[in-house]
Scaffold this motif. Structure first.
Motif, PDB file in Angstrom:
ATOM      1  N   TRP A 180      55.281  40.136  43.126  1.00  0.00           N
ATOM      2  CA  TRP A 180      53.845  40.019  42.881  1.00  0.00           C
ATOM      3  C   TRP A 180      53.069  39.779  44.174  1.00  0.00           C
ATOM      4  O   TRP A 180      51.974  40.323  44.355  1.00  0.00           O
ATOM      5  N   TYR A 184      48.018  41.114  41.186  1.00  0.00           N
ATOM      6  CA  TYR A 184      48.761  40.318  40.204  1.00  0.00           C
ATOM      7  C   TYR A 184      47.864  39.702  39.138  1.00  0.00           C
ATOM      8  O   TYR A 184      48.355  39.068  38.199  1.00  0.00           O
ATOM      9  N   HIS A 185      46.563  39.882  39.255  1.00  0.00           N
ATOM     10  CA  HIS A 185      45.661  39.426  38.201  1.00  0.00           C
ATOM     11  C   HIS A 185      45.540  40.446  37.064  1.00  0.00           C
ATOM     12  O   HIS A 185      44.890  40.167  36.058  1.00  0.00           O
ATOM     13  N   GLU A 186      46.158  41.607  37.248  1.00  0.00           N
ATOM     14  CA  GLU A 186      46.089  42.658  36.244  1.00  0.00           C
ATOM     15  C   GLU A 186      47.388  42.700  35.438  1.00  0.00           C
ATOM     16  O   GLU A 186      48.476  42.516  35.981  1.00  0.00           O
ATOM     17  N   MET A 187      47.273  42.963  34.144  1.00  0.00           N
ATOM     18  CA  MET A 187      48.448  43.010  33.273  1.00  0.00           C
ATOM     19  C   MET A 187      49.418  44.097  33.726  1.00  0.00           C
ATOM     20  O   MET A 187      49.012  45.199  34.094  1.00  0.00           O
ATOM     21  N   SER A 188      50.702  43.752  33.736  1.00  0.00           N
ATOM     22  CA  SER A 188      51.773  44.698  34.030  1.00  0.00           C
ATOM     23  C   SER A 188      52.902  44.439  33.037  1.00  0.00           C
ATOM     24  O   SER A 188      52.862  43.451  32.289  1.00  0.00           O
ATOM     25  N   LEU A 230      51.229  38.672  34.275  1.00  0.00           N
ATOM     26  CA  LEU A 230      50.088  38.613  35.190  1.00  0.00           C
ATOM     27  C   LEU A 230      49.702  37.168  35.459  1.00  0.00           C
ATOM     28  O   LEU A 230      50.168  36.249  34.785  1.00  0.00           O
ATOM     29  N   ASN A 236      46.489  35.312  35.037  1.00  0.00           N
ATOM     30  CA  ASN A 236      45.102  35.227  34.574  1.00  0.00           C
ATOM     31  C   ASN A 236      44.779  33.796  34.138  1.00  0.00           C
ATOM     32  O   ASN A 236      43.902  33.557  33.316  1.00  0.00           O
TER      33      ASN A 236
END
Length: 390
Positions: free
Chosen positions: A176, A187-191, A195, A197
């Motif tokens: 990340w 890394y603030h976005e969904m994967s 993530l 958040n």
């Protein structure tokens, strides 16, 4: 828990008698007094306990199955000599297991991936991050603090504990941070791995500390020094130092000895503290739209909340004798609303556990399953395994 996970968690292998040499019939008996199965609890052995000069060639063999357990050696003081040998037994309810201490070559020891990992992260200002196969966290260092104080963009002024919401069992910290280097904020976005958040701000995040004076809570700034003690298949541990801080005239000194063991959702904090008889550990309330559960008598509190498009549970657990009160603290100050557990300081120390469960990980997908985990965890730390060396 699936059968595949159980095999991975067991981490034991059948060995032949030629792989090790027996010591003089030295045995360890581990006893479970609870009507619960016990696993992912770490037994710590020292040279003094085992009456040996060197831990490097020591193995732990299950007498009944003739299996050699996975172990990890730890150098606590950095002198190059191993001080602890760790292993995780598995016990049925109200049962005991017998293990033999054996001499074994390095080549014959069971091997496993390092899933309990932590490190200082200078490439992201100066975070310190840690994880195991269940959860991941980070907190923030002095450069990030100075950037805020000097009005430099990108800093963070917080001693809160940030939760990195992972839903895979393999390590994600380095991956990340690497993708964040390429594209800041990635890394603030969904994967598929999860993530970050989880908003911390100046809140306590997941279990950071505060001192209550009258009706207010006082907190430290970022850590000023760090030291990694160990990483491995069973445990990662490290130390964070904080500058002395003021709690309305009380000077507080604080050092966090932090560890996270394999299979656990909760980080263990052993705090060295002076200047107060009580230390509080807090869980951020975020939008204050979650459900609070207080069970001070058993030694745990929990906050289950909507989080993004999912749900999240956070918790603090301590021995029942050390958790003396809890407070649902709501204020108009930004990020300062927290659910607090008040903990008794004894001989300038306090020990507690804090962590989370994210619905998307599938580990504890609802409030009921999360709180059942906490109840059992509480029972275990209040009735620890008994280890007898013969």
């Amino acid at each position: 828990m699936s059968s595949i996970k159980f095999v991975l968690f067991s981490l034991t292998i059948l060995i032949c008698s030629s792989c090790f040499k027996e010591t003089k019939s030295k045995y360890i008996v581990v006893k479970n007094s609870l009507t619960l199965e016990r696993s992912f609890e770490t037994v710590e052995l020292t040279k003094e306990i085992l009456n040996v000069n060197n831990l490097n060639n020591i193995g732990i063999k299950d007498v009944k199955s003739n299996e050699l357990l996975l172990t990890q050696l730890v150098d606590l003081d950095g002198d190059g000599k191993m001080d602890q040998l760790l292993f995780q037994p598995q016990l049925l309810p109200t049962s005991e297991k017998k293990y033999e201490v054996v001499e074994i070559s390095e080549e014959a020891k069971p091997k496993a991936e390092i899933l309990c990992y932590s490190r200082f992260v200078p490439e992201r200002t100066d975070d310190y991050a840690w994880e195991n196969n269940k959860v991941a966290f980070r907190t923030f260092g002095p450069t990030a603090q100075k950037m805020i104080e000097d009005d430099v963009p990108g800093g963070t002024l917080s001693s809160g504990i940030d939760a990195w919401l992972k839903k895979v069992e393999y390590p994600i910290i380095n991956k990340w941070y690497a993708k964040n280097d390429i594209r800041p904020g990635a890394y603030h976005e969904m994967s598929p791995e999860g993530l970050d958040n989880f908003h911390v701000g100046s809140s306590r995040g997941v279990g950071s500390t505060a001192v209550k004076k009258d009706a207010d809570y006082y907190i430290s700034k970022n850590f000023i020094n760090w030291k990694t003690i160990t990483t491995g298949p069973i445990r990662t541990s490290f130390v964070l130092d904080y500058a002395d801080w003021d709690a309305d005239g009380q000077v507080i000194s604080e050092k966090k000895n932090v560890s996270l063991d394999y299979g656990n959702n909760l980080t263990r904090y052993e705090i060295d503290v002076t200047g107060t008889n009580f230390l509080s550990s807090g869980l951020t309330l975020h939008e204050n739209d979650g459900e609070v559960t207080k069970n001070v008598k058993e030694g745990w509190i929990s906050y289950w909340e909507p989080h993004g498009d999912s749900e999240l549970g956070t918790a603090i657990v301590a021995s029942a004798e050390n958790m003396v009160a809890s407070e649902y603290y709501v204020t108009t100050l930004q990020d300062r609303s927290n659910l607090y557990a008040q903990l008794k300081v004894t001989n300038n120390k306090v020990v507690f556990y804090a962590g989370y469960a994210w619905k998307e990980s599938g580990q504890y997908p609802n409030k009921s399953s999360w709180e059942n985990y906490l109840k059992e965890f509480s029972q275990k730390i209040n009735s620890p395994l008994v280890v007898v060396v013969n």
